[in-house]
Scaffold this motif. Structure first.
Motif, PDB file in Angstrom:
ATOM      1  N   GLY A  40      11.084  -5.726  45.219  1.00 54.49           N
ATOM      2  CA  GLY A  40      11.735  -6.163  43.978  1.00 54.49           C
ATOM      3  C   GLY A  40      10.955  -5.783  42.737  1.00 54.49           C
ATOM      4  N   HIS A  41       9.628  -5.757  42.837  1.00 57.86           N
ATOM      5  CA  HIS A  41       8.804  -5.360  41.684  1.00 57.86           C
ATOM      6  C   HIS A  41       9.079  -3.903  41.300  1.00 57.86           C
ATOM      7  N   ARG A  42       9.172  -3.041  42.306  1.00 57.89           N
ATOM      8  CA  ARG A  42       9.455  -1.624  42.010  1.00 57.89           C
ATOM      9  C   ARG A  42      10.862  -1.452  41.469  1.00 57.89           C
ATOM     10  N   LEU A  43      11.826  -2.100  42.094  1.00 50.44           N
ATOM     11  CA  LEU A  43      13.209  -1.942  41.662  1.00 50.44           C
ATOM     12  C   LEU A  43      13.430  -2.448  40.243  1.00 50.44           C
ATOM     13  N   ALA A  44      12.713  -3.500  39.860  1.00 48.92           N
ATOM     14  CA  ALA A  44      12.846  -4.056  38.512  1.00 48.92           C
ATOM     15  C   ALA A  44      12.056  -3.266  37.472  1.00 48.92           C
ATOM     16  N   SER A  45      11.058  -2.508  37.903  1.00 47.15           N
ATOM     17  CA  SER A  45      10.128  -1.866  36.964  1.00 47.15           C
ATOM     18  C   SER A  45      10.257  -0.351  36.887  1.00 47.15           C
ATOM     19  N   ALA A  46      11.095   0.233  37.730  1.00 48.92           N
ATOM     20  CA  ALA A  46      11.220   1.688  37.764  1.00 48.92           C
ATOM     21  C   ALA A  46      12.620   2.095  38.190  1.00 48.92           C
ATOM     22  N   GLY A  49       4.942  -4.555  35.219  1.00 51.64           N
ATOM     23  CA  GLY A  49       5.761  -5.085  36.298  1.00 51.64           C
ATOM     24  C   GLY A  49       5.531  -4.394  37.619  1.00 51.64           C
ATOM     25  N   MET A  50       5.053  -3.151  37.577  1.00 47.23           N
ATOM     26  CA  MET A  50       4.776  -2.386  38.796  1.00 47.23           C
ATOM     27  C   MET A  50       3.454  -2.769  39.446  1.00 47.23           C
ATOM     28  N   GLN A  51       2.568  -3.435  38.706  1.00 50.04           N
ATOM     29  CA  GLN A  51       1.230  -3.715  39.226  1.00 50.04           C
ATOM     30  C   GLN A  51       1.217  -4.470  40.548  1.00 50.04           C
TER      31      GLN A  51
END
Length: 101
Positions: free
Chosen positions: A81-87, A18-20
């Motif tokens: 949003g990718h960072r917040l959802a993945s980390a 998800g962080m990619q």
């Protein structure tokens, strides 16, 4: 002279896939605001207290205003949003020492 500003993030990734999208695009978002990456992970030694989980990321900007403009920019907000959802982690904006710009 203006005050440099630093974003300090602690990032503990729980979903690497998800962080990619975030990792692939984030580096291109801060140069237009005068930002530069100065720390990205690396060996960490807790000298006092406990070390945070995950990695430490530090970005430097010429001013607090430019740092906030980067964080609030449409380019960064589109991938945040990718960072917040993945980390899990924290983000701090710190005013630093005066530097010539």
């Amino acid at each position: 002279m203006s005050q440099a500003a630093y974003f300090v993030f602690t990032v503990d990734v729980h979903d690497p896939d998800g962080m990619q999208p975030y990792q692939a695009q984030v580096a291109q978002t801060f140069p237009p605001y005068g930002g530069k990456l100065i720390v990205a992970g690396g060996a960490l030694q807790a000298i006092e207290g406990q070390a945070p989980r995950g990695k430490i990321i530090i970005l430097q900007f010429p001013t607090v205003e430019q740092a906030r403009a980067w964080y609030d920019s449409p380019q960064y907000q589109a991938i945040l949003g990718h960072r917040l959802a993945s980390a899990a982690g924290d983000g701090l904006l710190i005013e630093g020492c005066a530097v010539a710009v």
